[in-house]
Design an enzyme around this catalytic site. Sequence first.
Site, PDB file in Angstrom:
ATOM      1  N   LYS A  47       0.856  -1.180   0.000  1.00 49.74           N
ATOM      2  CA  LYS A  47       0.000   0.000   0.000  1.00 49.74           C
ATOM      3  C   LYS A  47       0.899   1.239   0.000  1.00 49.74           C
ATOM      4  O   LYS A  47       1.970   1.236   0.601  1.00 49.74           O
ATOM      5  CB  LYS A  47      -0.869  -0.012   1.259  1.00 49.74           C
ATOM      6  CG  LYS A  47      -1.708   1.242   1.496  1.00 49.74           C
ATOM      7  CD  LYS A  47      -2.854   1.377   0.529  1.00 49.74           C
ATOM      8  CE  LYS A  47      -3.634   2.677   0.770  1.00 49.74           C
ATOM      9  NZ  LYS A  47      -4.566   2.963  -0.347  1.00 49.74           N
ATOM     10  N   SER A  72     -12.401   6.018  -1.607  1.00 47.90           N
ATOM     11  CA  SER A  72     -11.641   7.193  -1.156  1.00 47.90           C
ATOM     12  C   SER A  72     -11.051   6.853   0.197  1.00 47.90           C
ATOM     13  O   SER A  72     -11.522   7.301   1.238  1.00 47.90           O
ATOM     14  CB  SER A  72     -12.535   8.428  -1.053  1.00 47.90           C
ATOM     15  OG  SER A  72     -11.748   9.540  -0.629  1.00 47.90           O
ATOM     16  N   GLY A  74      -8.038   7.393   1.487  1.00 45.06           N
ATOM     17  CA  GLY A  74      -7.279   8.434   2.183  1.00 45.06           C
ATOM     18  C   GLY A  74      -5.946   7.958   2.727  1.00 45.06           C
ATOM     19  O   GLY A  74      -5.479   8.426   3.773  1.00 45.06           O
ATOM     20  N   CYS A 130      -2.521   9.963  -6.213  1.00 43.02           N
ATOM     21  CA  CYS A 130      -3.608   9.706  -5.247  1.00 43.02           C
ATOM     22  C   CYS A 130      -4.630  10.836  -5.325  1.00 43.02           C
ATOM     23  O   CYS A 130      -4.282  11.992  -5.116  1.00 43.02           O
ATOM     24  CB  CYS A 130      -3.079   9.587  -3.820  1.00 43.02           C
ATOM     25  SG  CYS A 130      -4.442   9.390  -2.638  1.00 43.02           S
ATOM     26  N   GLY A 221     -11.941  -0.681 -11.644  1.00 45.39           N
ATOM     27  CA  GLY A 221     -12.567  -1.884 -12.183  1.00 45.39           C
ATOM     28  C   GLY A 221     -12.896  -1.779 -13.662  1.00 45.39           C
ATOM     29  O   GLY A 221     -12.282  -1.011 -14.401  1.00 45.39           O
TER      30      GLY A 221
HETATM   31  C1  DHB Z   1      -5.520   6.075  -2.294  1.00 39.91           C
HETATM   32  C2  DHB Z   1      -6.146   5.986  -3.504  1.00 39.91           C
HETATM   33  C3  DHB Z   1      -5.401   6.021  -4.662  1.00 39.91           C
HETATM   34  O1  DHB Z   1      -5.969   5.904  -5.890  1.00 39.91           O
HETATM   35  C4  DHB Z   1      -4.025   6.165  -4.566  1.00 39.91           C
HETATM   36  O2  DHB Z   1      -3.294   6.240  -5.663  1.00 39.91           O
HETATM   37  C5  DHB Z   1      -3.418   6.246  -3.351  1.00 39.91           C
HETATM   38  C6  DHB Z   1      -4.170   6.197  -2.209  1.00 39.91           C
HETATM   39  C7  DHB Z   1      -6.269   6.088  -1.047  1.00 39.91           C
HETATM   40  O3  DHB Z   1      -7.322   6.720  -0.995  1.00 39.91           O
HETATM   41  O4  DHB Z   1      -5.797   5.492  -0.046  1.00 39.91           O
END
Ligand code: DHB
Length: 311
Positions: A47, A72, A74, A130, A221
């Site tokens: 992540k 979302s 974050g 993000c 998706g």
């Molecule tokens: C998150 C979503 C994304 O698309 C990304 O590139 C990084 C983080 C998120 O909301 O955690």
Amino acid sequence: MQHIDLSTNIAGIKLDSYLMNASGPRCTSLQELEVIGKSASAAIVTKSCTIAFREGNPEPRYSDLPLGSIQSMGLPNLGYKAYLEMVPQLKSLGKPVLVSISGFSLEENIEMVSAFQNSDIDIIEVNFSCPNIPGKAQVAYDFEQVETALSKLTVLGDKPLGIKLAPYFDMSHFIAMAEILKKFPVKFITCVNSIGNTLIIDPETESPMIKPKGGFGGLCGDYIKPIGLANVRAFRELLPESIQIIGVGGIKNGIDAFEYLLAGADAVQIATCFEKEGANCFSRIENELKAFMDKKGYNKLSDAKGKLKPL
Ligand code: DHB
């Protein structure tokens, strides 16, 4: 069936298969990353991490949709030092480890890239896309900022560094970004991230499906597969071979993975399907891709990679 070889590499780092998880779902904790390590995913992708631990956005922040998902999150994550400390345990699972980094400033990205350059990590992906942090623009849509950032981030060490891009929708943007990428020793791009700031409304409740940012979130998706394919194809035609491409967006079966191969992907990542199905998706999609390639008489990726046939 003949033997089908799906091995590939990113910047010379060998991958036993063409499929890996995407930075996104089910890759935040050590336990989740170990599940990926034991699956058929060709690499362990983390992540996106930040300087400090983050809870992420308020819930509900993820919703399954008929053809994908909206999220979302974050950037909920343990903070980069936790991932640094995990590197030996993750490496012991016997496959390459790719860390995703998502700082809130260039200084933060420099701190994190430097730390991972001095670790045993295999590959570094800097997330410039993000969409879900209130008040923070997506770096990938600010071309000057991308150029400045790459000038600083590509000189911090020898481990392969790539960037995760947002989807683009205009030829002028593909061209402008490709011109910037060519100036730096960027080893790969990962495209595409979710389409940021989309809105799904539940007509029954008359509310958005998710809470953060008034319901605006990243669309994922099936909805985004044509966009992912176009981004991979456009960049493959504009970039030199020295910059590889990891395709992402709507891969849920072997044929989706094959389409990304035709567009020119060197490897692909899976997010929403992994979220919905779990780690079994990697072996299932691998077997489906092999069966489809066998039917076509292809026995290795290079037989079809980038070979989209013009009409
Ligand atoms: C998150 C979503 C994304 O698309 C990304 O590139 C990084 C983080 C998120 O909301 O955690």
